[in-house]
Design a protein around this motif. Structure first.
Motif, short mmCIF file in Angstrom:
data_model
loop_
_atom_site.label_atom_id
_atom_site.label_comp_id
_atom_site.label_asym_id
_atom_site.label_seq_id
_atom_site.Cartn_x
_atom_site.Cartn_y
_atom_site.Cartn_z
N HIS A 183 -10.39 -13.41 -7.46
CA HIS A 183 -10.12 -11.99 -7.20
C HIS A 183 -9.48 -11.87 -5.83
O HIS A 183 -9.46 -12.84 -5.06
N CYS A 184 -9.00 -10.66 -5.52
CA CYS A 184 -8.37 -10.45 -4.22
C CYS A 184 -9.37 -10.76 -3.11
O CYS A 184 -10.48 -10.22 -3.09
N ALA A 185 -8.96 -11.63 -2.16
CA ALA A 185 -9.87 -12.04 -1.09
C ALA A 185 -10.16 -10.89 -0.12
O ALA A 185 -11.13 -10.93 0.62
N SER A 186 -9.31 -9.85 -0.15
CA SER A 186 -9.52 -8.73 0.77
C SER A 186 -10.34 -7.61 0.15
O SER A 186 -11.27 -7.10 0.77
N CYS A 187 -9.99 -7.19 -1.10
CA CYS A 187 -10.63 -5.99 -1.65
C CYS A 187 -11.39 -6.25 -2.95
O CYS A 187 -12.07 -5.36 -3.46
N GLY A 188 -11.28 -7.45 -3.52
CA GLY A 188 -12.04 -7.75 -4.73
C GLY A 188 -11.33 -7.41 -6.03
O GLY A 188 -11.82 -7.75 -7.11
N GLU A 189 -10.17 -6.77 -5.96
CA GLU A 189 -9.37 -6.43 -7.14
C GLU A 189 -9.08 -7.68 -7.99
O GLU A 189 -8.77 -8.73 -7.44
N ARG A 190 -9.23 -7.54 -9.34
CA ARG A 190 -9.03 -8.72 -10.19
C ARG A 190 -7.64 -8.79 -10.80
O ARG A 190 -7.24 -9.84 -11.30
N VAL A 222 -4.47 -12.58 -2.82
CA VAL A 222 -4.60 -11.15 -2.52
C VAL A 222 -3.77 -10.33 -3.51
O VAL A 222 -2.81 -10.84 -4.10
N CYS A 223 -4.17 -9.07 -3.67
CA CYS A 223 -3.47 -8.19 -4.60
C CYS A 223 -2.27 -7.54 -3.92
O CYS A 223 -2.08 -7.67 -2.71
N SER A 224 -1.48 -6.82 -4.69
CA SER A 224 -0.25 -6.25 -4.16
C SER A 224 -0.54 -5.21 -3.07
O SER A 224 0.29 -5.00 -2.19
N ALA A 225 -1.73 -4.59 -3.07
CA ALA A 225 -2.05 -3.60 -2.05
C ALA A 225 -2.47 -4.24 -0.73
O ALA A 225 -2.45 -3.61 0.31
N CYS A 226 -2.89 -5.49 -0.79
CA CYS A 226 -3.45 -6.16 0.40
C CYS A 226 -2.56 -7.26 0.93
O CYS A 226 -2.99 -8.09 1.72
N GLU A 227 -1.29 -7.31 0.49
CA GLU A 227 -0.52 -8.51 0.77
C GLU A 227 0.23 -8.50 2.10
O GLU A 227 1.14 -9.28 2.31
ZN LIG Z 1 -6.68 -6.39 -2.56
#
Ligand SMILES: [Zn+2]
Length: 228
Positions: free
Chosen positions: A146-153, A167-172
């Motif tokens: 999952h995203c290492a910053s926010c947990g998004e899968r 990381v996800c697109s919001a946290c990149e």
């Molecule tokens: Zn994220």
């Protein structure tokens, strides 16, 4: 044995990685003489049962050595020999602290045995799978599920050494682009035994190498050599 360096007229300084004491330095006296009692046993990438005398300084003195595995086939293949050298270098850089890490010792033994029994498995994919397992042994397993910053899968699109994984697109913000193929390579390489490490395209392996390199740099302050 990780490395061997000529010293003086006939001696060698050895860099050893041991199961019980981690990394050690030792001097093998007279080993380069034709009639040395150590014969040709004290060579890099040998697995040895070794007896050391602990002196006052940092270097131990080799008093006896028996070969456990000489890995002769590995030496006949340039790529396997190169892979063994890079594997030993990675261990020395990540685990040079003098603490015992039996799992690292076992992993290095596996890698050398694999390169000896199947020299054609050498290459970037093998090297990266080995390094990933080294990171796990160092307690630096990258977050991949999952995203290492926010947990998004979902929408995982990058990798950030600072965040510690994908990381996800919001946290990149601090990440570089990691393709699905590179992500799958990292997951499979971690989940499978070394001998069954996956392969991937050049582009995916390049991204995987960057992910591994940035993880080591951010969290262990270690710069790893190029994988191939
Ligand atoms: Zn994220």
């Amino acid at each position: 044995m990780l490395r061997s360096i000529r010293y003086g007229e006939a001696d060698r300084v050895l860099h050893l990685y041991t199961a019980d004491h981690g990394r050690l330095g030792a001097i093998a006296k007279g080993v380069r003489r034709a009639r040395s009692r150590f014969g040709g046993r004290l060579e890099p990438f040998f697995r040895l049962q070794i007896m050391l005398h602990q002196g006052r300084g940092d270097l131990h003195t080799v008093t006896g050595a028996e070969t456990v595995a000489a890995h002769p086939r590995l030496r006949e293949h340039a790529a396997a020999l190169d892979g063994a050298a890079r594997a030993c270098d990675g261990v020395a850089r990540l685990f040079g602290d003098g603490e015992p890490h039996p799992a690292v010792y076992a992993l290095l033994c596996n890698e050398l045995a694999l390169l000896d029994s199947r020299p054609d498995s050498a290459g970037r994919a093998n090297q990266l799978a080995f390094r990933l397992k080294l990171l796990v042994a160092a307690g630096l397993s990258p977050v991949l599920a999952h995203c290492a910053s926010c947990g998004e899968r979902d929408h995982l699109s990058g990798f950030s050494g600072a965040a510690g994984g994908v990381v996800c697109s919001a946290c990149e913000a601090s990440a570089f682009a990691l393709d699905e193929e590179a992500h799958a390579f990292l997951v499979d390489a971690l989940g499978r035994p070394l001998a069954q490490a996956p392969d991937a395209s050049e582009r995916a392996l390049r991204q995987a190498e960057r992910a591994i390199g940035e993880t080591a740099e951010h969290h262990a302050h270690v710069h790893l050599r190029a994988a191939a």
